[in-house]
Design a protein around this motif. Sequence first.
Motif, mmCIF file in Angstrom:
data_model
loop_
_atom_site.group_PDB
_atom_site.id
_atom_site.type_symbol
_atom_site.label_atom_id
_atom_site.label_comp_id
_atom_site.label_asym_id
_atom_site.label_seq_id
_atom_site.Cartn_x
_atom_site.Cartn_y
_atom_site.Cartn_z
ATOM 1 N N ALA A 65 0.823 -1.202 0.000
ATOM 2 C CA ALA A 65 0.000 0.000 0.000
ATOM 3 C C ALA A 65 0.861 1.258 0.000
ATOM 4 O O ALA A 65 0.381 2.353 -0.306
ATOM 5 N N LEU A 66 2.149 1.109 0.335
ATOM 6 C CA LEU A 66 3.075 2.243 0.410
ATOM 7 C C LEU A 66 3.964 2.362 -0.820
ATOM 8 O O LEU A 66 4.384 3.456 -1.188
ATOM 9 N N SER A 67 4.269 1.215 -1.445
ATOM 10 C CA SER A 67 5.173 1.211 -2.595
ATOM 11 C C SER A 67 4.979 -0.070 -3.391
ATOM 12 O O SER A 67 4.605 -1.109 -2.836
ATOM 13 N N ASP A 68 5.240 0.016 -4.678
ATOM 14 C CA ASP A 68 5.194 -1.180 -5.526
ATOM 15 C C ASP A 68 6.481 -1.987 -5.425
ATOM 16 O O ASP A 68 6.552 -3.111 -5.939
ATOM 17 N N HIS A 69 7.489 -1.412 -4.775
ATOM 18 C CA HIS A 69 8.809 -2.042 -4.731
ATOM 19 C C HIS A 69 9.072 -2.606 -3.336
ATOM 20 O O HIS A 69 9.810 -2.023 -2.528
ATOM 21 N N VAL A 70 8.429 -3.731 -3.047
ATOM 22 C CA VAL A 70 8.533 -4.349 -1.729
ATOM 23 C C VAL A 70 9.232 -5.703 -1.851
ATOM 24 O O VAL A 70 8.856 -6.537 -2.691
ATOM 25 N N TYR A 71 10.241 -5.904 -1.002
ATOM 26 C CA TYR A 71 10.986 -7.160 -0.954
ATOM 27 C C TYR A 71 10.902 -7.757 0.448
ATOM 28 O O TYR A 71 10.783 -7.035 1.432
ATOM 29 N N VAL A 72 10.998 -9.068 0.507
ATOM 30 C CA VAL A 72 11.286 -9.745 1.768
ATOM 31 C C VAL A 72 12.711 -10.280 1.659
ATOM 32 O O VAL A 72 13.175 -10.619 0.563
ATOM 33 N N CYS A 73 13.386 -10.342 2.791
ATOM 34 C CA CYS A 73 14.777 -10.803 2.789
ATOM 35 C C CYS A 73 14.986 -11.761 3.940
ATOM 36 O O CYS A 73 14.635 -11.456 5.092
ATOM 37 N N VAL A 74 15.543 -12.931 3.653
ATOM 38 C CA VAL A 74 15.826 -13.948 4.663
ATOM 39 C C VAL A 74 17.248 -14.457 4.472
ATOM 40 O O VAL A 74 17.848 -14.261 3.406
ATOM 41 N N PRO A 75 17.813 -15.112 5.472
ATOM 42 C CA PRO A 75 19.148 -15.706 5.299
ATOM 43 C C PRO A 75 19.108 -16.819 4.266
ATOM 44 O O PRO A 75 18.126 -17.554 4.163
ATOM 45 N N ARG A 76 20.178 -16.926 3.500
ATOM 46 C CA ARG A 76 20.296 -18.023 2.532
ATOM 47 C C ARG A 76 20.765 -19.271 3.263
ATOM 48 O O ARG A 76 21.811 -19.291 3.911
ATOM 49 N N GLN A 77 19.967 -20.328 3.183
ATOM 50 C CA GLN A 77 20.287 -21.596 3.836
ATOM 51 C C GLN A 77 20.928 -22.552 2.837
ATOM 52 O O GLN A 77 20.762 -22.405 1.621
ATOM 53 N N THR A 78 21.615 -23.536 3.352
ATOM 54 C CA THR A 78 22.221 -24.551 2.492
ATOM 55 C C THR A 78 21.436 -25.843 2.585
ATOM 56 O O THR A 78 20.663 -26.048 3.516
ATOM 57 N N GLY A 79 21.648 -26.716 1.627
ATOM 58 C CA GLY A 79 20.980 -28.006 1.637
ATOM 59 C C GLY A 79 19.854 -28.075 0.629
ATOM 60 O O GLY A 79 19.227 -27.064 0.279
ATOM 61 N N ARG A 80 19.618 -29.279 0.173
ATOM 62 C CA ARG A 80 18.619 -29.500 -0.884
ATOM 63 C C ARG A 80 17.215 -29.126 -0.429
ATOM 64 O O ARG A 80 16.456 -28.500 -1.168
ATOM 65 N N GLU A 111 21.499 -11.852 -2.844
ATOM 66 C CA GLU A 111 21.007 -12.352 -4.129
ATOM 67 C C GLU A 111 19.527 -12.039 -4.248
ATOM 68 O O GLU A 111 18.754 -12.274 -3.310
ATOM 69 N N VAL A 112 19.139 -11.494 -5.401
ATOM 70 C CA VAL A 112 17.734 -11.202 -5.674
ATOM 71 C C VAL A 112 17.156 -12.368 -6.480
ATOM 72 O O VAL A 112 17.615 -12.655 -7.582
ATOM 73 N N HIS A 113 16.162 -13.028 -5.915
ATOM 74 C CA HIS A 113 15.556 -14.194 -6.564
ATOM 75 C C HIS A 113 14.297 -13.823 -7.356
ATOM 76 O O HIS A 113 13.890 -14.558 -8.249
ATOM 77 N N ALA A 114 13.689 -12.707 -6.996
ATOM 78 C CA ALA A 114 12.502 -12.235 -7.719
ATOM 79 C C ALA A 114 12.338 -10.750 -7.454
ATOM 80 O O ALA A 114 12.575 -10.289 -6.341
ATOM 81 N N ASP A 115 11.963 -10.007 -8.479
ATOM 82 C CA ASP A 115 11.638 -8.592 -8.330
ATOM 83 C C ASP A 115 10.135 -8.443 -8.174
ATOM 84 O O ASP A 115 9.357 -9.240 -8.719
ATOM 85 N N PRO A 116 9.696 -7.414 -7.453
ATOM 86 C CA PRO A 116 8.250 -7.222 -7.285
ATOM 87 C C PRO A 116 7.602 -6.761 -8.575
ATOM 88 O O PRO A 116 8.252 -6.192 -9.454
ATOM 89 N N GLY A 117 6.307 -7.004 -8.670
ATOM 90 C CA GLY A 117 5.573 -6.561 -9.848
ATOM 91 C C GLY A 117 4.509 -7.565 -10.234
ATOM 92 O O GLY A 117 4.467 -8.685 -9.698
#
Length: 223
Positions: A65-80, A111-117
Amino acid sequence: MARVAETDLYAPVKAFLEAQGFEVKAEVAGIDVMACGGDGTPPVIVELKAGFSLALLHQACERLALSDHVYVCVPRQTGRASWKALKANVRLCRRLGIGVMTVRLRDGLVEVHADPGPYAPRKAPRKTARLLRDFARLRGDPNTGGTRGQVMTPYRQDAVTIATHLSVSGASKGADVAGATGVPNATRVMADNHYGWFVRIRTGIYDLTDDGRAAITDRTPAQ
């Protein structure tokens, strides 16, 4: 292993955004990371979390509701398993119009895995056609939605129908079984013997195994 805190993600994300020319500040009106480009475009908003959760997605959706450019960010984990879970969460975020970043904590790589939109998932016509075929092949409604037990698939239903016929008629030709049961691929089902229920007596003729008889007995209601 030390527990990851949201604050561990801030410095790498700040450096990543600053490298792209943004001015970055933390905890602006409760927003974890806010970045402005100074050109009048909506700000970039990043919500930091130690892992994916429904609460994180709710929060990110509110930020839209504030911006179209919203990301979530989490730690990158290892393992399948972690990679599989990340891909599933990225697909979900794309459908919500939310971007996804991860931070590799050992070196701060973002690392960016997906951009908003807006996102429209690609349709899978072959899978849809197979789904419709399975629906049409399934006789009646033998399952209960939400069950975690043995699901009656069209293939298994065909196998049960064939086994029930053989339990009464005895060893039979594949063509005769197909005609009597209405299962056109009866010979193939018996030849593949996926469940171990059938045995070939001689060319083109099949009978039940002990496992097949037991399977039919287990499905027969008590008198």
